[in-house]
Design a protein around this motif. Structure first.
Motif, short mmCIF file in Angstrom:
data_model
loop_
_atom_site.label_atom_id
_atom_site.label_comp_id
_atom_site.label_asym_id
_atom_site.label_seq_id
_atom_site.Cartn_x
_atom_site.Cartn_y
_atom_site.Cartn_z
N ASN A 173 0.71 -1.31 0.04
CA ASN A 173 -0.06 -0.19 -0.01
C ASN A 173 0.81 1.31 -0.11
OD1 ASN A 173 -1.63 2.07 1.62
ND2 ASN A 173 -3.11 1.09 0.53
N SER A 209 -2.35 -8.95 1.91
CA SER A 209 -2.27 -7.71 1.32
C SER A 209 -3.64 -7.63 0.35
CB SER A 209 -0.92 -7.31 0.48
OG SER A 209 -0.85 -8.18 -0.58
N PRO A 213 -5.41 -3.44 3.24
CA PRO A 213 -4.02 -2.79 3.08
C PRO A 213 -2.86 -3.15 3.88
CG PRO A 213 -5.88 -1.09 3.19
CD PRO A 213 -6.43 -2.66 3.52
N HIS A 275 -5.88 1.14 -1.88
CA HIS A 275 -6.05 -0.78 -1.85
C HIS A 275 -7.29 -1.05 -2.66
CE1 HIS A 275 -7.49 -4.22 -0.03
NE2 HIS A 275 -6.17 -4.61 -0.18
#
Length: 286
Positions: A173, A209, A213, A275
């Motif tokens: 992120n 992920s 985020p 994200h």
């Protein structure tokens, strides 16, 4: 201090990072269901302090062939399990020119028999599959499975495939990475963005992920460029005073970044917006 902040901090231990997909298992079993942001650091070497470094998707497959043992003087009486294993390797080598640049299928033979004068009734091999995305990794796995099926038909041996957890590619992120970079500068460590053209390894933080985020940034525990990760020399370096100091500074940088997130709703929104745009749509459709 935490009582004054709108949120909680969870310290989640994630073992078996590269040899057991610990985070993928924790994710699957709900450990991150009530987590909004994930922050971690990873040691590196050679002075490589990196933020925003990605990682490829990966998976390990073990293939066990069962044939029929026989004396090598009369090979027609047996079914050579080792020949089946070798056929799989040969097919993969023939297909390599069709692979994408980031595709890797690397393998070893873990059992090829016990005596040269005996047709092996059992043989086993293991492959590591890597690709840009988990989706592409799944496609390569299907290619590998077809190679196994062809080897079965050609040799008469029967195969058993054991598929491990797939490590997803990583989506760092950027807003969180920049905040961590800025905080580490305050602590006295300069960090850089990585070369986007380089090939990188894999880690189970990629699975996290995709869901939330996350950052997984790198702090060097030694400036010695001859020391590489996953070596005895690196293990020795990790016990040095320098490495311990870097670990503490990294923990402070993560804590400062976590604080930045907790106290700033606008920053949280920016992180979530990035994200949402970053994750490919085929993961959202699942």
């Amino acid at each position: 201090m935490m009582a004054e902040l709108n949120g909680n901090v969870c310290l989640i231990g994630t073992p078996a990072e590269e040899g057991g997909a610990g985070k993928a298992k924790l994710l699957r079993n709900g450990a991150f269901d009530d987590v909004d942001f994930a922050l971690m650091m990873h040691p590196s070497s050679g002075g490589a302090n990196l933020v925003g470094r990605g990682g490829r998707a990966a998976c390990t497959l073990t293939i066990s062939f069962t044939g029929k043992g026989a004396h090598s003087s009369v090979p027609k009486n047996g079914i050579n399990a080792l020949s089946a294993v070798l056929q799989v390797f040969q097919q993969i080598d023939l297909l390599r020119p069709t692979f994408d640049p980031q595709d890797n299928i690397n393998g070893i033979i873990t059992n090829g028999g016990s005596a040269a004068n005996v047709i092996p009734a059992q043989a086993e091999c293991e492959f590591c599959v890597r690709a840009d995305t988990m989706k592409r990794t799944e496609e390569l796995i299907e290619i590998l499975k077809r190679c196994v099926e062809n080897a079965e038909k050609l040799t008469g041996a029967n195969a058993l495939i054991n598929l491990g957890d797939i490590y997803a590619e990583r989506y760092p992120n950027q807003p969180m990475c920049q905040a961590f970079k800025d905080n580490m500068e305050l602590i006295g460590i300069h960090m850089e963005w990585p070369d986007p053209k380089k090939q990188y390894g894999s880690s189970d933080i990629g699975n996290v992920s995709i869901k939330i985020p996350a950052i997984h940034d790198y702090l060097s525990i030694t400036d010695d460029k001859t020391i590489q990760g996953h070596t005895i020399e690196y293990a020795n370096a990790s016990g040095s005073l320098e490495a311990q100091e870097i670990c503490l500074k990294g923990a402070k940088g993560l804590a400062m970044t976590g604080y930045d997130i907790l106290v700033d709703p606008d920053f949280q929104k920016n992180i979530r917006t990035y994200h949402e745009k970053q994750i490919p749509i085929f993961y959202k459709e699942k």
